[in-house]
Scaffold this motif. Structure first.
Motif, PDB file in Angstrom:
ATOM      1  N   ASP A 132      39.208  29.718  35.890  1.00 55.38           N
ATOM      2  CA  ASP A 132      38.113  29.952  34.955  1.00 55.38           C
ATOM      3  C   ASP A 132      36.783  30.015  35.712  1.00 55.38           C
ATOM      4  O   ASP A 132      35.804  29.401  35.313  1.00 55.38           O
ATOM      5  N   TYR A 133      36.765  30.742  36.839  1.00 51.68           N
ATOM      6  CA  TYR A 133      35.568  30.843  37.666  1.00 51.68           C
ATOM      7  C   TYR A 133      34.961  32.236  37.504  1.00 51.68           C
ATOM      8  O   TYR A 133      35.673  33.224  37.447  1.00 51.68           O
ATOM      9  N   GLU A 134      33.644  32.285  37.504  1.00 53.65           N
ATOM     10  CA  GLU A 134      32.962  33.577  37.496  1.00 53.65           C
ATOM     11  C   GLU A 134      32.544  33.982  38.902  1.00 53.65           C
ATOM     12  O   GLU A 134      32.261  35.147  39.154  1.00 53.65           O
ATOM     13  N   LEU A 135      32.502  32.988  39.808  1.00 54.12           N
ATOM     14  CA  LEU A 135      32.097  33.239  41.185  1.00 54.12           C
ATOM     15  C   LEU A 135      33.029  32.482  42.120  1.00 54.12           C
ATOM     16  O   LEU A 135      33.258  31.282  41.942  1.00 54.12           O
TER      17      LEU A 135
ATOM     18  N   THR B 179      36.114  42.719  36.752  1.00 51.25           N
ATOM     19  CA  THR B 179      35.679  42.455  35.377  1.00 51.25           C
ATOM     20  C   THR B 179      35.675  40.964  35.085  1.00 51.25           C
ATOM     21  O   THR B 179      34.955  40.514  34.198  1.00 51.25           O
ATOM     22  N   ALA B 180      36.425  40.191  35.863  1.00 47.61           N
ATOM     23  CA  ALA B 180      36.533  38.744  35.622  1.00 47.61           C
ATOM     24  C   ALA B 180      35.557  37.918  36.450  1.00 47.61           C
ATOM     25  O   ALA B 180      35.039  36.906  35.977  1.00 47.61           O
ATOM     26  N   ARG B 181      35.285  38.337  37.684  1.00 45.19           N
ATOM     27  CA  ARG B 181      34.480  37.480  38.554  1.00 45.19           C
ATOM     28  C   ARG B 181      33.954  38.226  39.768  1.00 45.19           C
ATOM     29  O   ARG B 181      34.362  39.353  40.043  1.00 45.19           O
ATOM     30  N   THR B 182      33.079  37.534  40.499  1.00 44.86           N
ATOM     31  CA  THR B 182      32.528  38.017  41.762  1.00 44.86           C
ATOM     32  C   THR B 182      33.139  37.203  42.893  1.00 44.86           C
ATOM     33  O   THR B 182      33.216  35.982  42.806  1.00 44.86           O
TER      34      THR B 182
ATOM     35  N   GLY C 206      23.486  37.386  34.797  1.00 50.69           N
ATOM     36  CA  GLY C 206      24.786  37.369  35.450  1.00 50.69           C
ATOM     37  C   GLY C 206      24.711  36.840  36.868  1.00 50.69           C
ATOM     38  O   GLY C 206      23.824  36.065  37.207  1.00 50.69           O
TER      39      GLY C 206
END
Length: 103
Positions: free
Chosen positions: A17-20, A35-38, A64
């Protein structure tokens, strides 16, 4: 895992559940955005084929996540010559692989 790719990282972090995701210990720059994360690895600060120090800046705000690489030129001649002066073992290999044979 081998050479990181956007696809292989997405598989590795599919349940996360990480965006980065920032990672390192790999001298090559990696910057992937799905689309989910960097995914971001700014590379090595000192091991580069040019006389530049590279580092990364990550910005997280209401717009973002963004990541970018900064390169700062510097004079690394004394440092590179120190391999010879100090008689570092395998210095030719190290200079070629990690510093692009700049001397």
């Amino acid at each position: 895992m081998g050479q990181p790719t956007a696809e292989s990282l997405e598989q590795t972090y599919a349940e996360a559940d990480y965006e980065l995701v920032c990672f390192g210990h790999h001298h090559i720059v990696h910057h992937f955005v799905s689309t989910a994360r960097t995914y971001f690895n700014p590379g090595s600060l000192g091991c580069y084929h040019l006389p530049k120090a590279r580092y990364g800046i990550v910005t997280v705000n209401e717009n973002g996540i963004s990541a970018r690489i900064i390169e700062v030129p510097y004079n690394n001649e004394r440092f590179l010559h120190s391999y010879h002066k100090l008689e570092v073992p395998e210095r030719e290999f190290i200079l070629r692989i990690f510093h692009g044979g700049q001397l």
